[in-house]
Design an enzyme around this catalytic site. Structure first.
Site, short mmCIF file in Angstrom:
data_model
loop_
_atom_site.label_atom_id
_atom_site.label_comp_id
_atom_site.label_asym_id
_atom_site.label_seq_id
_atom_site.Cartn_x
_atom_site.Cartn_y
_atom_site.Cartn_z
N TYR A 182 -9.74 4.26 -2.05
CA TYR A 182 -8.80 3.03 -1.75
C TYR A 182 -7.37 3.50 -1.69
O TYR A 182 -7.02 4.61 -1.61
CB TYR A 182 -9.14 2.31 -3.28
CG TYR A 182 -8.91 2.81 -4.53
CD1 TYR A 182 -9.17 2.22 -5.72
CD2 TYR A 182 -8.07 3.87 -5.02
CE1 TYR A 182 -9.51 2.41 -7.03
CE2 TYR A 182 -8.06 4.33 -6.25
CZ TYR A 182 -8.36 3.43 -7.20
OH TYR A 182 -8.52 4.19 -8.39
N GLU A 183 -6.76 2.39 -1.46
CA GLU A 183 -5.29 2.58 -0.85
C GLU A 183 -5.44 3.14 0.51
O GLU A 183 -4.41 3.89 0.88
CB GLU A 183 -4.28 3.33 -2.03
CG GLU A 183 -4.25 2.80 -3.44
CD GLU A 183 -3.66 1.61 -3.55
OE1 GLU A 183 -2.96 1.18 -2.73
OE2 GLU A 183 -3.63 0.96 -4.79
N GLY A 184 -6.22 2.80 1.32
CA GLY A 184 -6.38 3.41 2.65
C GLY A 184 -7.08 4.61 2.38
O GLY A 184 -6.80 5.56 1.57
N LEU A 209 0.79 -1.27 0.06
CA LEU A 209 0.00 -0.06 0.10
C LEU A 209 0.80 1.38 0.04
O LEU A 209 0.54 2.24 -0.52
CB LEU A 209 -0.87 -0.02 1.04
CG LEU A 209 -2.04 -1.01 1.11
CD1 LEU A 209 -2.90 -1.06 2.27
CD2 LEU A 209 -3.12 -0.71 0.17
N ARG A 262 0.35 4.14 -2.50
CA ARG A 262 -0.23 5.48 -2.33
C ARG A 262 0.39 6.41 -3.21
O ARG A 262 -0.15 7.50 -3.64
CB ARG A 262 0.07 5.69 -0.78
CG ARG A 262 -1.00 5.20 0.00
CD ARG A 262 -0.59 4.92 1.49
NE ARG A 262 -1.98 4.13 2.04
CZ ARG A 262 -1.62 3.55 3.37
NH1 ARG A 262 -0.46 3.23 3.89
NH2 ARG A 262 -2.83 2.60 3.52
#
Length: 596
Positions: free
Chosen positions: A403-405, A261, A265
């Protein structure tokens, strides 16, 4: 290693403009790469925009194959496994320029090259890499990444999918359901996370997509945006996975997920850059053609303000993204020269700058949403129609904050990771924070400094904004200690200060470097953007600093910190904001495109 910049150190160390990499520093190879990717997008993706909006999943798969044939899927892959083995900046550059036309393709591309392929190149055994990576690098096979479950979203380690070792010890049987899986509909191999027995942490597995092996899919999800990105639920029913397909070791899955991730990011930030450039160009083309009250709407101040703000955020996003990408690449190169494997070097290089990756993910994903929103507004009623490109750009942009946290998670992570680094002694926050506390007790200097040099006052403002962060975060850490992470609203306020510092500083340094190279008179609009971005940053820091201070400090401490906040956010010479916007907009309107 001592003089090399560490992640998070931008806060306590002065960075010189000569020490950062900017898009103006692209070498010949990078310029050729950029131009060939733009040509690919203009030929293969942009003309098919309508088909992407009509859920043409086959088109996405077809263009992914073409991208594979041209080598775009293999930029980050080591040569030993059929890749181009280019540096990290090139990885980011390709991700940036290939993602500008539609979120559907950029999601498929990002999921495949990032979280689909990278965990194998970074964590796989030699046999695993030889077996899978060449096929993924060429686009013969496509990858997917199965982490999220109905009950496990932001809390990624809470997944219920089980992996049970067979009695003869040759394979694991995986059972469970995953959701929101990008590329599910056409992937050949998946990185699947499951829990063995009652392990504290999940484990990663490489699973080939074979429907006869207990793998089934839900229907394609109906989504707000990224409509031709294949997104399905994936179900495993005693799916047999050979033991040699475990990725890294047992219980290492959470670590793999988090590190994948981090790279995801910064690449997501990059994937929002060209989308902004194209949105700005589309908006200014329209504004120059659209006549109201017998004049093109681009001559109206209200429209010029929008164009200038869109461009400023885009320019800031580029500045910060390429600064961080190059810092990561330098870190990787140092580790390789010290004898680390490519795998170790890349992992550690990206991990070192995880704070910056989180900052970028938040900042650029929010800027692309604002940009597409203003794009709709400039088009007026036409912008709301599916016949104009703004409506789909706005819908596609919306997922980037999730998304991606989610951006909330990333905000808290950026400050949390910084505090952890300080505790480990990797970044000295305590010393500078105590110095700021002492400064607050002293009498401020009333000398007017010499601001004749370009950005002298702006760089001093950035240094003062850093003091605001140290003052607020330092006092919060002192008050709450390890409990700080349960005070989410405070962390969010602190992270907004941190984000603005990194973005504003990156923009100023890029422009200073450019001015030294080209001459100030040649880059007046870039200077205006750097000043305009900082002006907004100061406002945000002031607002968020105040929110934090009044929420956790009382009495004399509160008064003292509010006075400090006022001192640290005060300009000697305020910029003429409307003048800056007019200067930026004039260039874009005259060139009829994003011109930087």
């Amino acid at each position: 290693m001592s003089d090399i910049i560490r992640g998070g150190q931008f806060l306590v160390k002065e960075t010189k403009c000569e020490d950062i990499f900017t898009p103006e520093d692209f070498n010949e190879e990078q310029v050729m790469m950029r131009d060939s990717v733009i040509e690919f997008v203009d030929k293969e993706i942009w003309p098919n925009k309508e088909r992407f909006e009509k859920k043409d999943y086959a088109l996405t798969e077809d263009i992914m194959r073409k991208a594979g044939e041209l080598g775009y899927l293999s930029v980050a892959v080591p040569a030993a496994y059929g890749g181009m083995e280019m540096g990290f900046v090139n990885t980011v550059l390709v991700c940036d320029y290939i993602s500008g036309a539609t979120g559907s393709f950029s999601t498929a591309f990002g999921a495949h090259t990032g979280i689909g392929t990278m965990p194998i190149t970074l964590y796989g055994t030699e046999e695993q890499k030889q077996k899978y990576v060449p096929k993924l690098a060429s686009g013969e096979w496509f990858g997917a990444y199965c982490l999220t479950e109905p009950g496990a979203g932001s809390d990624a380690n809470s997944g219920k999918t089980k992996a049970v070792l067979s009695e003869d010890g040759t394979h694991y049987k995986i059972t469970g359901g995953k959701m929101w899986i990008s590329n599910a509909g056409f992937c050949n191999v998946m990185i699947v996370f499951a829990r063995i027995e009652d392990d504290k942490n999940i484990t990663g597995f490489i699973v080939e997509n074979d429907p006869s092996n207990g793998i089934s899919m839900g229907d394609e999800e109906h989504k707000l945006g990224i409509r031709s990105s294949s997104t399905r639920q994936v179900f495993f029913n005693e799916t047999k996975v050979p033991v040699e397909n475990m990725l890294a070791g047992r219980g290492e899955g959470f670590k793999i997920a988090m590190n994948a991730l981090n790279v995801g990011r910064i690449k997501l930030a990059a994937a929002c850059l060209e989308a902004q450039r194209r949105t700005i160009t589309g908006a200014v083309n329209y504004a120059n053609e659209r006549v109201q009250f017998k004049t093109p709407i681009s001559s109206f101040g209200a429209i010029q303000a929008k164009i200038a703000e869109m461009a400023t955020n885009s320019y800031a996003g580029e500045s910060a993204t390429y600064r961080a990408a190059s810092d990561i690449e330098n870190r990787i190169n140092i580790r390789v020269s010290e004898g680390n494997t490519h795998q170790e070097a890349e992992l550690k290089g990206v991990e070192e700058f995880a704070i910056e990756c989180s900052i970028l993910k938040v900042a650029v994903s929010e800027d692309v949403q604002a940009c597409t929103d203003e794009g709709i507004q400039i088009f007026g009623g036409m912008g709301f129609s599916e016949d104009a490109p703004m409506e789909s750009a706005w819908r596609d942009a919306r997922i980037a904050r999730i998304y991606e946290g989610t951006n909330e998670i990333n905000r808290m992570l950026s400050v949390g990771m910084l505090v952890k680094k300080a505790m480990k002694g990797h970044v000295d926050l305590l010393g500078p924070a105590m110095a700021v506390a002492e400064e607050l007790m002293g009498i401020p200097s009333f000398d007017i400094p010499d601001y004749s040099e370009l950005f002298a006052e702006e760089k001093e403002m950035v240094a003062k904004l850093k003091k605001v962060f140290l003052m607020v975060a330092g006092a919060a850490v002192q008050k709450y200690g390890a409990e700080l992470e349960s005070h989410q609203q405070l962390l969010m306020a602190a992270s907004d200060i941190l984000i603005e510092i990194y973005m504003a500083e990156s923009t100023i340094l890029r422009t200073e470097k450019l001015a030294k190279k080209e001459g100030e008179d040649k880059v007046q609009e870039q200077i205006a953007m750097a000043k305009l971005y900082l002006y907004h940053a100061v406002d945000i820091v002031n607002q968020k600093g105040k929110e934090g201070i009044v929420s956790f400090a009382e009495g004399d401490e509160q008064r003292m910190m509010l006075m400090g906040l006022k001192r640290f956010t005060k300009y000697t010479n305020m910029p003429n904001v409307i003048g800056l916007r007019e200067k930026i907009a004039a260039k874009i309107i005259s060139e009829n495109k994003y011109a930087f």
